[in-house]
Design a protein around this motif. Sequence first.
Motif, mmCIF file in Angstrom:
data_model
loop_
_atom_site.group_PDB
_atom_site.id
_atom_site.type_symbol
_atom_site.label_atom_id
_atom_site.label_comp_id
_atom_site.label_asym_id
_atom_site.label_seq_id
_atom_site.Cartn_x
_atom_site.Cartn_y
_atom_site.Cartn_z
ATOM 1 N N THR A 69 0.850 -1.202 0.000
ATOM 2 C CA THR A 69 0.000 0.000 0.000
ATOM 3 C C THR A 69 0.881 1.245 0.000
ATOM 4 O OG1 THR A 69 -0.043 0.210 2.405
ATOM 5 C CG2 THR A 69 -1.755 -1.187 1.404
ATOM 6 N N LEU A 70 0.308 2.334 -0.520
ATOM 7 C CA LEU A 70 1.033 3.603 -0.548
ATOM 8 C C LEU A 70 1.350 4.065 0.873
ATOM 9 C CD1 LEU A 70 2.119 6.116 -1.956
ATOM 10 C CD2 LEU A 70 -0.191 7.055 -1.909
ATOM 11 N N GLU A 71 0.386 3.889 1.760
ATOM 12 C CA GLU A 71 0.582 4.320 3.145
ATOM 13 C C GLU A 71 1.842 3.684 3.731
ATOM 14 O OE1 GLU A 71 -2.857 3.460 5.492
ATOM 15 O OE2 GLU A 71 -1.931 4.235 7.313
ATOM 16 N N ASN A 72 1.976 2.381 3.548
ATOM 17 C CA ASN A 72 3.158 1.694 4.082
ATOM 18 C C ASN A 72 4.438 2.123 3.367
ATOM 19 O OD1 ASN A 72 1.494 0.353 5.784
ATOM 20 N ND2 ASN A 72 1.756 -1.671 4.870
ATOM 21 N N ALA A 73 4.337 2.317 2.053
ATOM 22 C CA ALA A 73 5.528 2.703 1.283
ATOM 23 C C ALA A 73 6.040 4.065 1.752
ATOM 24 C CB ALA A 73 5.199 2.731 -0.211
ATOM 25 N N VAL A 74 5.121 5.013 1.973
ATOM 26 C CA VAL A 74 5.519 6.352 2.420
ATOM 27 C C VAL A 74 6.097 6.272 3.834
ATOM 28 C CG1 VAL A 74 4.563 8.595 3.125
ATOM 29 C CG2 VAL A 74 3.977 7.627 0.901
ATOM 30 N N THR A 94 -1.075 -5.311 -11.776
ATOM 31 C CA THR A 94 -1.009 -3.848 -11.638
ATOM 32 C C THR A 94 0.032 -3.479 -10.593
ATOM 33 O OG1 THR A 94 -3.370 -3.829 -12.120
ATOM 34 C CG2 THR A 94 -2.419 -1.766 -11.339
ATOM 35 N N LEU A 95 -0.039 -4.130 -9.431
ATOM 36 C CA LEU A 95 0.928 -3.854 -8.366
ATOM 37 C C LEU A 95 2.333 -4.295 -8.779
ATOM 38 C CD1 LEU A 95 1.365 -2.895 -5.430
ATOM 39 C CD2 LEU A 95 0.924 -5.241 -4.680
ATOM 40 N N ASP A 96 2.413 -5.327 -9.599
ATOM 41 C CA ASP A 96 3.710 -5.828 -10.043
ATOM 42 C C ASP A 96 4.335 -4.905 -11.104
ATOM 43 O OD1 ASP A 96 5.909 -7.398 -10.433
ATOM 44 O OD2 ASP A 96 4.868 -9.056 -11.388
ATOM 45 N N MET A 97 3.544 -4.534 -12.123
ATOM 46 C CA MET A 97 4.147 -3.868 -13.284
ATOM 47 C C MET A 97 4.043 -2.345 -13.302
ATOM 48 S SD MET A 97 5.538 -6.460 -14.452
ATOM 49 C CE MET A 97 6.460 -5.590 -15.722
ATOM 50 N N PHE A 98 2.996 -1.759 -12.703
ATOM 51 C CA PHE A 98 2.891 -0.296 -12.763
ATOM 52 C C PHE A 98 4.091 0.397 -12.094
ATOM 53 C CE2 PHE A 98 -1.760 0.958 -13.904
ATOM 54 C CZ PHE A 98 -1.740 0.078 -14.973
ATOM 55 N N PRO A 99 4.625 -0.147 -10.970
ATOM 56 C CA PRO A 99 5.834 0.487 -10.432
ATOM 57 C C PRO A 99 6.978 0.516 -11.456
ATOM 58 C CG PRO A 99 4.862 -0.908 -8.766
ATOM 59 C CD PRO A 99 4.106 -1.168 -10.048
ATOM 60 N N HIS A 100 7.118 -0.551 -12.253
ATOM 61 C CA HIS A 100 8.143 -0.545 -13.314
ATOM 62 C C HIS A 100 7.852 0.561 -14.328
ATOM 63 C CE1 HIS A 100 10.382 -4.178 -12.405
ATOM 64 N NE2 HIS A 100 9.302 -4.928 -12.414
ATOM 65 N N TRP A 101 6.601 0.601 -14.800
ATOM 66 C CA TRP A 101 6.284 1.580 -15.861
ATOM 67 C C TRP A 101 6.442 2.993 -15.317
ATOM 68 C CZ3 TRP A 101 7.477 -2.127 -18.273
ATOM 69 C CH2 TRP A 101 6.732 -3.261 -18.524
ATOM 70 N N HIS A 102 6.161 3.150 -14.020
ATOM 71 C CA HIS A 102 6.281 4.482 -13.441
ATOM 72 C C HIS A 102 7.721 4.996 -13.514
ATOM 73 C CE1 HIS A 102 6.783 7.577 -10.374
ATOM 74 N NE2 HIS A 102 5.647 8.001 -10.871
ATOM 75 N N GLY A 145 5.969 4.647 -7.281
ATOM 76 C CA GLY A 145 5.568 3.497 -8.092
ATOM 77 C C GLY A 145 4.360 2.784 -7.490
ATOM 78 N N VAL A 146 4.380 2.632 -6.159
ATOM 79 C CA VAL A 146 3.236 2.001 -5.485
ATOM 80 C C VAL A 146 2.008 2.909 -5.616
ATOM 81 C CG1 VAL A 146 2.331 1.207 -3.264
ATOM 82 C CG2 VAL A 146 4.720 0.760 -3.858
ATOM 83 N N GLN A 147 2.244 4.214 -5.549
ATOM 84 C CA GLN A 147 1.138 5.171 -5.671
ATOM 85 C C GLN A 147 0.429 5.010 -7.019
ATOM 86 O OE1 GLN A 147 2.380 9.262 -6.177
ATOM 87 N NE2 GLN A 147 0.580 10.047 -5.107
ATOM 88 N N VAL A 148 1.195 4.890 -8.086
ATOM 89 C CA VAL A 148 0.571 4.797 -9.409
ATOM 90 C C VAL A 148 -0.164 3.450 -9.561
ATOM 91 C CG1 VAL A 148 2.291 3.861 -11.022
ATOM 92 C CG2 VAL A 148 0.950 5.809 -11.681
ATOM 93 N N ALA A 149 0.365 2.411 -8.898
ATOM 94 C CA ALA A 149 -0.330 1.113 -8.933
ATOM 95 C C ALA A 149 -1.646 1.211 -8.157
ATOM 96 C CB ALA A 149 0.562 0.023 -8.338
#
Length: 383
Positions: free
Chosen positions: A118-123, A198-206, A359-363
Amino acid sequence: MSRTTIGIVLNGVTGRMGLRQHLIRSVLAIRETGGLPLADGSTLWPEPVLVGRSEAKLRAIADQHGLTDWTTDLPAALARSDVQIYFDAQVTSARDKALRMAIDAGKHVYTEKPVAETLENAVELARLADAAGIKHGVVQDKLYLPGLRKLARLVRGGFFGRVLSVRGEFGYWVFEGDWQSAQRPSWNYRTADGGGITLDMFPHWHYVLEQIFGPVRAVTALSTTHIDRRWDEDGQPYDATADDAAYGLFELDGGVVAQINSSWAVRVNRDELVEFQVDGTLGSAVAGLHHCRVQPRAATPKPVWNPDEPTTQRFRGQWQEVPDNEVFINGFRAQWEQFLRYVAEDGPYTGDLWAGARGVQVAELGLRSSREGRRLEIPELLR
Ligand SMILES: NC(=O)c1ccc[n+]([C@@H]2O[C@H](COP(=O)([O-])OP(=O)(O)OC[C@H]3O[C@@H](n4cnc5c(N)ncnc54)[C@H](O)[C@@H]3O)[C@@H](O)[C@H]2O)c1
């Protein structure tokens, strides 16, 4: 010349990424070439401490690679004064707890993506790491693919003029596991275990979009589960609850529109498993893992739409290969070397836990966009 040893806890080393890319192709590969040369002429020697859950698996890996330092006791490994770096390649759901322990123990941290579920945990992790004054980094391997390195070079050199759009296709058929075994771990297909494309690849694309083309300002996505029943490593059927395809639209600064399809339910009709087409006012390029081909404005053909005649143009033949012009080492190793230099001599480094959090945010926003059926702007993260 002098040699300094740097102790690195490698957790998740029995997994696909941990073993192959991080231990063998990066840390051991650096040792095989005599260690990492530093700017002052000395050498940095990475000393891995293998950490995992299974004694038998760790012992087998250690034996196979002539290593002796392994343990199933993470807190004990983190308490060691000869360990300076914690690296995490565990399943995503196990990462948050381990990273917190490592930050608490005052170790520099380097981790696989996504940094958290989650974004919360990542931040929170990024804030904790900053407060602890440690150095932190997240894997951004796709930036180091030869094809994307050449693409970034074209952008830097002004080849495209004004970049208009980016079209990405990523994916391949991941077998369901019934009549042929699946080639990816089953947790990837269960939401409860941190799975989902989405959680796997969107961080890459970001990070690819952000670092090559510019900041990502909005996302619209459709994430779906095409194959909802799969068979696990023991041949048992399970409900595939996680998304296995994500169709994303990303809006970047300067009006650049990026459209990237990611799917584990697609059969490959491309030259490489991922390909990006970039169109600009002065030229276009198609970049994959290894290759990058261009078509400049001056060599652009003029097709005319005529459904009555089969086309005589061979469109794929109208592109020119971009030469390597340099030697590309394994992307994971290149990034390890950069992180080690960052720790040892304060070398330049961009992919920190804040980049991981974006990256997690965009996912997360992509998944929300899909659920709610709407476009979402991406707010700046507050530090
Ligand atoms: N950078 C990339 O290109 C890339 C590619 C694939 C995966 N990844 C990331 O790397 C991480 C590992 O992925 P992988 O494909 O190597 O997975 P894997 O299933 O092959 O390995 C997972 C590792 O985590 C360990 N683990 C710890 N706690 C666990 C638990 N509760 N259940 C199951 N395993 C547990 C396993 O023992 C194993 O060592 C994931 O976060 C994934 O998102 C990154």
